[in-house]
Design an enzyme around this catalytic site. Structure first.
Site, PDB file in Angstrom:
ATOM      1  N   HIS A 171      -3.924  -4.904   0.484  1.00  0.00           N
ATOM      2  CA  HIS A 171      -3.804  -5.193   1.637  1.00  0.00           C
ATOM      3  C   HIS A 171      -4.547  -6.599   1.799  1.00  0.00           C
ATOM      4  O   HIS A 171      -5.666  -6.869   1.210  1.00  0.00           O
ATOM      5  CB  HIS A 171      -5.075  -4.059   2.256  1.00  0.00           C
TER       6      HIS A 171
ATOM      7  N   CYS B 178       0.795  -1.177   0.049  1.00  0.00           N
ATOM      8  CA  CYS B 178      -0.010   0.162  -0.109  1.00  0.00           C
ATOM      9  C   CYS B 178       0.883   1.280  -0.021  1.00  0.00           C
ATOM     10  O   CYS B 178       1.482   1.420  -1.124  1.00  0.00           O
ATOM     11  CB  CYS B 178      -0.819  -0.142   1.280  1.00  0.00           C
TER      12      CYS B 178
END
Length: 186
Positions: free
Chosen positions: A124, A11
C-alpha cells in the site's frame, strides 16, 4: 501491434490477479476460488494479518518498464496470508522492514509478481514516492502516445498535509467550535 496498458493490482487486487486463492481458515468465507489468471501465483489465506511498514525498490524490469528498475518505494505491506510465485515468475519488488533491527533491515524479501504488462504487489502506498510515480506516468504516456505533462512538484507528504488542512478547515466551518472547546475545557 496494439499497445497494451499495464494492469496494476495492489493488495487485495494482487491476490485476484493470480490463478487461485485458497481460504482454508475461512478468513473470507472458506473454499478455493479461481483468480483472474493474469499472474502465475497462488495465494493462501492465513489466520493472522500482516501489517508492516516497509521500504524497498522495484526489481529488474525489462522492455517499456525498464525505467522503473531500482526505483525506491515505501508504504505498508498489508495482507492475510502469502502468495507464492510459480516457476519462472518474476518478483516485482524487494522490500525490507522499515522498523526492524539492523539485521532485519539487511534482509530484503521479494514481493509481488510481474508478467508482461501486469504487475501485482501487497504494498500500500507504492505511488507515494514521487520518482517512481513520475516514471510510471511517463511510461504510460509514452505507451499511449500522450504527451507527458508533469504536475506541480510536491511530495506526497506535502499533498497529504494539504488535504488534512482542507479537512480541518471544513470541520471548523461546519461545527460549533466554541461549543466544542467549552466541552473539552479550553
Amino acid at each position: 501491434s496494439e499497445k497494451k496498458t499495464p494492469v496494476i493490482g495492489i493488495c487485495g487486487g494482487f491476490q485476484m490477479l493470480g490463478e487461485a486463492i485458497q481460504d482454508a481458515y475461512g478468513v473470507e468465507g472458506g473454499s478455493k476460488i479461481r483468480g483472474l489468471g493474469l499472474l502465475p501465483v497462488d495465494t493462501v489465506f492465513e489466520e493472522e494479518k500482516t501489517r508492516t511498514r516497509v521500504q524497498g525498490q522495484i526489481g529488474y524490469l525489462q522492455g517499456n518498464f525498464g525505467e522503473l528498475s531500482g526505483k525506491k518505494v515505501n508504504g505498508y505491506e498489508i495482507h492475510m496470508g502469502h502468495t507464492v510465485r510459480k516457476d519462472g515468475a518474476t518478483p516485482f519488488l524487494e522490500l525490507e522492514d522499515s522498523f526492524g533491527d539492523s539485521k532485519e533491515r539487511e534482509r530484503a524479501k521479494e514481493d509481488g509478481c510481474c508478467k508482461g504488462t501486469v504487475f501485482g504487489t501487497y504494498l500500500h502506498g507504492i505511488f507515494d514516492e514521487e520518482e517512481f510515480r513520475s516514471a510510471f506516468v511517463r511510461i504510460l504516456c509514452r505507451i499511449k502516445g500522450v504527451p507527458y505533462q508533469p504536475g506541480e512538484k510536491i511530495t506526497y507528504q506535502e499533498y497529504k498535509e494539504q488535504q488534512f488542512d482542507k479537512l480541518a478547515e471544513e470541520l471548523r466551518n461546519s461545527l460549533d467550535m466554541d461549543r466544542i472547546y467549552r466541552i473539552i475545557g479550553k
